[in-house]
Design a protein around this motif. Structure first.
Motif, short mmCIF file in Angstrom:
data_model
loop_
_atom_site.label_atom_id
_atom_site.label_comp_id
_atom_site.label_asym_id
_atom_site.label_seq_id
_atom_site.Cartn_x
_atom_site.Cartn_y
_atom_site.Cartn_z
N ARG A 1 -0.63 -3.28 -11.95
CA ARG A 1 -1.66 -2.25 -12.10
C ARG A 1 -2.78 -2.40 -11.08
O ARG A 1 -3.39 -1.42 -10.66
N ASN A 2 -3.07 -3.62 -10.67
CA ASN A 2 -4.17 -3.87 -9.76
C ASN A 2 -3.72 -4.20 -8.34
O ASN A 2 -4.52 -4.63 -7.51
N ASN A 3 -2.44 -3.99 -8.07
CA ASN A 3 -1.88 -4.20 -6.73
C ASN A 3 -2.20 -5.58 -6.19
O ASN A 3 -2.67 -5.73 -5.06
N LEU A 4 -1.96 -6.61 -7.01
CA LEU A 4 -2.20 -7.99 -6.60
C LEU A 4 -0.90 -8.61 -6.10
O LEU A 4 0.16 -8.38 -6.65
N ARG A 5 -1.03 -9.39 -5.08
CA ARG A 5 0.11 -10.12 -4.53
C ARG A 5 -0.22 -11.61 -4.55
O ARG A 5 -1.37 -11.99 -4.36
N SER A 6 0.77 -12.43 -4.75
CA SER A 6 0.53 -13.87 -4.74
C SER A 6 1.05 -14.47 -3.45
O SER A 6 2.02 -14.00 -2.86
#
Length: 118
Positions: free
Chosen positions: A57-62
């Motif tokens: 939902r928050n367009n986070l990448r690790s």
């Protein structure tokens, strides 16, 4: 389902990342639990499923650190170290204790998995 928590975490996360801090899954989950508690929400769980959906939902990448940055100390050893220091500090008066560490640098070494928003 927990819109209040998502909104609070998103605002907090933006502020946290704007200060060039490193965000890992553990911090994100702990903060979500804290917001759930503050909002009086029961039954909320920061499961792997919640975390995966929140990141989508928050367009986070690790990203995984490698090389020198990945050689962070073992978290259990670090916790024992902090406990030992805390016990030592109780032997002194508060006005005799001066903090001259670089905590921000230490915190950055603790985590090998990072999140960055796009």
């Amino acid at each position: 389902m927990y819109k209040e928590i998502d909104e609070a975490i998103s605002i907090w996360m933006s502020q946290f990342l704007s200060m060039n801090q490193i965000l890992c899954e553990d911090i994100l989950q702990q903060k979500a639990k804290l917001f759930a508690y503050k909002f009086g929400i029961t039954g909320f769980s920061t499961s792997a499923n919640w975390l995966t959906n929140f990141k989508k939902r928050n367009n986070l990448r690790s990203y995984v650190k490698s090389g020198k940055a990945a050689n962070a100390p073992d978290i259990d050893k670090l916790n024992k170290y902090w406990t030992t220091i805390a016990e030592k500090l109780f032997e002194y008066d508060l006005q005799d204790i001066y903090n001259c560490d670089e905590t921000n640098n230490l915190n950055q070494l603790l985590f090998t998995q990072l999140f960055f928003g796009n």
